[in-house]
Design a protein around this motif. Sequence first.
Motif, PDB file in Angstrom:
ATOM      1  N   LEU A   1       0.824  -1.188  -0.168  1.00 45.18           N
ATOM      2  CA  LEU A   1       0.090   0.020   0.018  1.00 45.18           C
ATOM      3  C   LEU A   1       0.965   1.400   0.038  1.00 45.18           C
ATOM      4  O   LEU A   1       0.447   2.248  -0.654  1.00 45.18           O
ATOM      5  CB  LEU A   1      -0.939   0.184   1.347  1.00 45.18           C
ATOM      6  N   THR A   2       1.848   1.265   0.688  1.00 45.54           N
ATOM      7  CA  THR A   2       3.018   2.236   0.788  1.00 45.54           C
ATOM      8  C   THR A   2       3.280   2.582  -0.814  1.00 45.54           C
ATOM      9  O   THR A   2       3.479   3.919  -1.054  1.00 45.54           O
ATOM     10  CB  THR A   2       4.370   2.142   1.483  1.00 45.54           C
TER      11      THR A   2
ATOM     12  N   HIS B   1       0.410  12.535  -9.111  1.00 47.18           N
ATOM     13  CA  HIS B   1      -0.690  13.565  -8.981  1.00 47.18           C
ATOM     14  C   HIS B   1       0.221  14.660  -8.673  1.00 47.18           C
ATOM     15  O   HIS B   1      -0.183  15.833  -8.696  1.00 47.18           O
ATOM     16  CB  HIS B   1      -1.422  13.071  -7.550  1.00 47.18           C
ATOM     17  N   GLY B   2       1.550  14.409  -8.179  1.00 51.17           N
ATOM     18  CA  GLY B   2       2.153  15.792  -7.800  1.00 51.17           C
ATOM     19  C   GLY B   2       2.196  16.422  -6.255  1.00 51.17           C
ATOM     20  O   GLY B   2       2.369  17.477  -6.425  1.00 51.17           O
ATOM     21  N   ALA B   3       1.301  15.840  -5.651  1.00 49.41           N
ATOM     22  CA  ALA B   3       0.979  16.237  -4.254  1.00 49.41           C
ATOM     23  C   ALA B   3       0.543  14.961  -3.395  1.00 49.41           C
ATOM     24  O   ALA B   3       0.136  14.073  -3.840  1.00 49.41           O
ATOM     25  CB  ALA B   3      -0.169  17.179  -4.370  1.00 49.41           C
ATOM     26  N   PRO B   4       0.541  15.232  -1.850  1.00 42.69           N
ATOM     27  CA  PRO B   4       0.073  14.069  -0.991  1.00 42.69           C
ATOM     28  C   PRO B   4      -1.196  13.595  -1.154  1.00 42.69           C
ATOM     29  O   PRO B   4      -2.272  14.418  -1.763  1.00 42.69           O
ATOM     30  CB  PRO B   4       0.414  14.904   0.261  1.00 42.69           C
ATOM     31  N   ILE B   5      -1.325  12.450  -0.782  1.00 35.90           N
ATOM     32  CA  ILE B   5      -2.912  11.768  -0.890  1.00 35.90           C
ATOM     33  C   ILE B   5      -2.920  11.174   0.365  1.00 35.90           C
ATOM     34  O   ILE B   5      -2.167  10.236   0.830  1.00 35.90           O
ATOM     35  CB  ILE B   5      -2.880  10.658  -2.007  1.00 35.90           C
ATOM     36  N   SER B   6      -4.196  11.619   1.171  1.00 33.00           N
ATOM     37  CA  SER B   6      -4.336  10.985   2.162  1.00 33.00           C
ATOM     38  C   SER B   6      -5.706  10.254   2.363  1.00 33.00           C
ATOM     39  O   SER B   6      -5.892   9.508   3.654  1.00 33.00           O
ATOM     40  CB  SER B   6      -4.565  12.273   3.341  1.00 33.00           C
ATOM     41  N   ARG B   7      -6.519  10.035   1.529  1.00 32.83           N
ATOM     42  CA  ARG B   7      -7.650   9.195   1.275  1.00 32.83           C
ATOM     43  C   ARG B   7      -7.718   7.865   0.836  1.00 32.83           C
ATOM     44  O   ARG B   7      -7.227   8.183  -0.483  1.00 32.83           O
ATOM     45  CB  ARG B   7      -8.702  10.237   1.072  1.00 32.83           C
ATOM     46  N   ALA B   8      -8.178   7.036   0.998  1.00 28.08           N
ATOM     47  CA  ALA B   8      -8.115   5.824   0.343  1.00 28.08           C
ATOM     48  C   ALA B   8      -9.773   5.211   0.316  1.00 28.08           C
ATOM     49  O   ALA B   8     -10.457   5.235   1.488  1.00 28.08           O
ATOM     50  CB  ALA B   8      -7.245   4.741   0.912  1.00 28.08           C
ATOM     51  N   LEU B   9      -9.791   4.286  -0.860  1.00 25.66           N
ATOM     52  CA  LEU B   9     -10.863   3.658  -0.620  1.00 25.66           C
ATOM     53  C   LEU B   9     -10.465   2.242  -1.270  1.00 25.66           C
ATOM     54  O   LEU B   9      -9.904   2.159  -2.142  1.00 25.66           O
ATOM     55  CB  LEU B   9     -12.067   3.960  -1.894  1.00 25.66           C
TER      56      LEU B   9
ATOM     57  N   ALA C   1      -6.068  -0.825   9.461  1.00 24.07           N
ATOM     58  CA  ALA C   1      -4.752  -0.429  10.021  1.00 24.07           C
ATOM     59  C   ALA C   1      -3.478  -0.197   8.890  1.00 24.07           C
ATOM     60  O   ALA C   1      -2.565   0.565   9.441  1.00 24.07           O
ATOM     61  CB  ALA C   1      -4.362  -1.259  11.063  1.00 24.07           C
ATOM     62  N   ALA C   2      -3.413  -1.275   8.275  1.00 19.60           N
ATOM     63  CA  ALA C   2      -2.383  -1.163   7.083  1.00 19.60           C
ATOM     64  C   ALA C   2      -2.222  -0.040   6.460  1.00 19.60           C
ATOM     65  O   ALA C   2      -1.494   0.621   6.158  1.00 19.60           O
ATOM     66  CB  ALA C   2      -2.448  -2.475   6.391  1.00 19.60           C
ATOM     67  N   ALA C   3      -3.507   0.318   5.944  1.00 13.74           N
ATOM     68  CA  ALA C   3      -3.612   1.641   4.925  1.00 13.74           C
ATOM     69  C   ALA C   3      -3.331   2.995   5.981  1.00 13.74           C
ATOM     70  O   ALA C   3      -2.504   3.742   5.511  1.00 13.74           O
ATOM     71  CB  ALA C   3      -4.970   1.839   4.517  1.00 13.74           C
ATOM     72  N   GLU C   4      -3.396   2.766   7.106  1.00 13.34           N
ATOM     73  CA  GLU C   4      -3.119   4.180   7.894  1.00 13.34           C
ATOM     74  C   GLU C   4      -1.829   3.940   8.081  1.00 13.34           C
ATOM     75  O   GLU C   4      -1.247   5.262   8.059  1.00 13.34           O
ATOM     76  CB  GLU C   4      -3.938   3.886   9.343  1.00 13.34           C
ATOM     77  N   ALA C   5      -1.152   2.838   8.478  1.00 11.34           N
ATOM     78  CA  ALA C   5       0.166   2.726   8.535  1.00 11.34           C
ATOM     79  C   ALA C   5       1.128   3.188   7.343  1.00 11.34           C
ATOM     80  O   ALA C   5       2.059   3.578   7.318  1.00 11.34           O
ATOM     81  CB  ALA C   5       0.582   1.606   8.937  1.00 11.34           C
ATOM     82  N   ALA C   6       0.325   2.910   6.083  1.00  5.03           N
ATOM     83  CA  ALA C   6       1.022   3.330   4.669  1.00  5.03           C
ATOM     84  C   ALA C   6       0.927   4.802   4.492  1.00  5.03           C
ATOM     85  O   ALA C   6       1.097   5.203   3.474  1.00  5.03           O
ATOM     86  CB  ALA C   6       0.378   2.690   3.848  1.00  5.03           C
ATOM     87  N   GLY C   7       0.225   5.586   5.722  1.00  6.00           N
ATOM     88  CA  GLY C   7       0.117   7.154   5.424  1.00  6.00           C
ATOM     89  C   GLY C   7      -1.220   7.454   4.912  1.00  6.00           C
ATOM     90  O   GLY C   7      -1.077   8.614   4.511  1.00  6.00           O
ATOM     91  N   LEU C   8      -2.198   6.757   4.931  1.00 10.28           N
ATOM     92  CA  LEU C   8      -3.697   6.999   4.412  1.00 10.28           C
ATOM     93  C   LEU C   8      -4.400   7.322   5.563  1.00 10.28           C
ATOM     94  O   LEU C   8      -4.793   6.278   6.164  1.00 10.28           O
ATOM     95  CB  LEU C   8      -4.135   6.013   3.323  1.00 10.28           C
TER      96      LEU C   8
END
Length: 455
Positions: free
Chosen positions: A107-108, A118-126, A145-152
């Motif tokens: 996921l990271t 995208h050229g910018a941070p992405i913080s939301r995931a589906l 938890a894995a997605a959150e640990a990957a920065g989402l």
Amino acid sequence: MSESSSRLRPGDAPVLVVDFGTTSSAAMLLAGEEAWPVPEPVTGAPTWPSAVFWDGQQMLVGTLAERRKRSEPESFAAEFKRGLAADTSVLLGRRRFRPVEQVVALLTALRAEAERLHGAPISRALITTPASYTSGDPRRARMIAAAEAAGLETVELLPEPVAVAFGPVPGPPFVPDDLVLVYDLGGGSFDTALLRIGERWHEVLGHAALDDCGGRDIDALLAGRIHAQGQQWLAPLISSASPSDPAALRLGMAVTDFAQRLKHQLSDAPAVEDFFLPNAPAYRLTQPDLAALAAPVLHRTVTCCTDLLARAGVAPHQVATVLAVGGGSRMPAVAELLHQALRLPLRTVDEPDLAAVRGAARWFPRSGPRRVTAATSPEPSVPLSFAIPGGTAHLLRWLVSPGQAYAAGVPLARVRLPGGALWDLTARLPGTLDRLLAVPGTDVSAHEWLALARP
């Protein structure tokens, strides 16, 4: 600026849409109602191998991991999604990793590549998940938890069968109240679900899964046959009788890859001849040969479907169509068997391994604002309660702090429904949040007092 980032409209909050599969994963970058694939950076393919390789210092993923697996097979892992329920660590090289940590690594990498495009941070995931990942299933919590640990930071789940039914399916569109049986034969598992079609959401009436029944299991059967028929030219390649010997592991991987290559060629050709080694005899395989070999696996999937219909109390003639997705559904034997066993209309998609991610990317902008407004009373300090869809939800976080003023329509809190969708609890009238009555991390009910506010 990348080509995809140049097409994003100002104000569009990007969403990383991920279909995390047992053997391969796919992702799309979503902004507004437009979506673009996040291709595997090494091959440019729309899917990433769900594979990792620990090189002693960092975790390689996708094709980079696949290319290193024969050099050090003991440092390579795939199909770790199957182990997400127990989450027992495995040894990769000299270090142990839990399956959830391997999910984090992939996921990271998906997020990093999407951010590069995208050229910018992405913080939301589906993220799409099997329908079997119901509320309370540990795999559901570990995927979040894995997605959150990957920065989402904001993670939403969508059942895979719901996603594929929202995807581009050839033929006339489904209509509300249609019953659709989703047949999803992936690389590592089989999932089926019975859906009732709705306008904004499809209801899952029942589901079933076989975690040990997928395309890779058919590959294993074919690899066993190749081993048995090719003993004369395979035996000299093994330097040790020990199955854990690196040479034996490499040979097993090579034969399995060869079996997969033969199977894929038979999706379009009635027969195939290929060479495992330049000096080995040609190996010939036909579609009927493969169908006979795969029959035990495929019959299990059909039985799984008929058992699901029986448990749901639905007769086959009540089902409008069977929707076949997943990479394994490319096999001609799948369509033939489904037609013979179920006698139902069958619909397929052009790229079945991308059905879930494409459907999820179409569902998100069409799912509506998904907000519910607080009910208040005329008292000076008023309780806030909400008509939560379905009656219950998990409170993720408050978006407004006590003492903070808010305007009408502003989201006060965010909850996750049992199905995985995120909803915002909004204010009907402007006011100031006075006191919280429910804390993040707890389950809340419809019309329960969650906070006090001053008009």
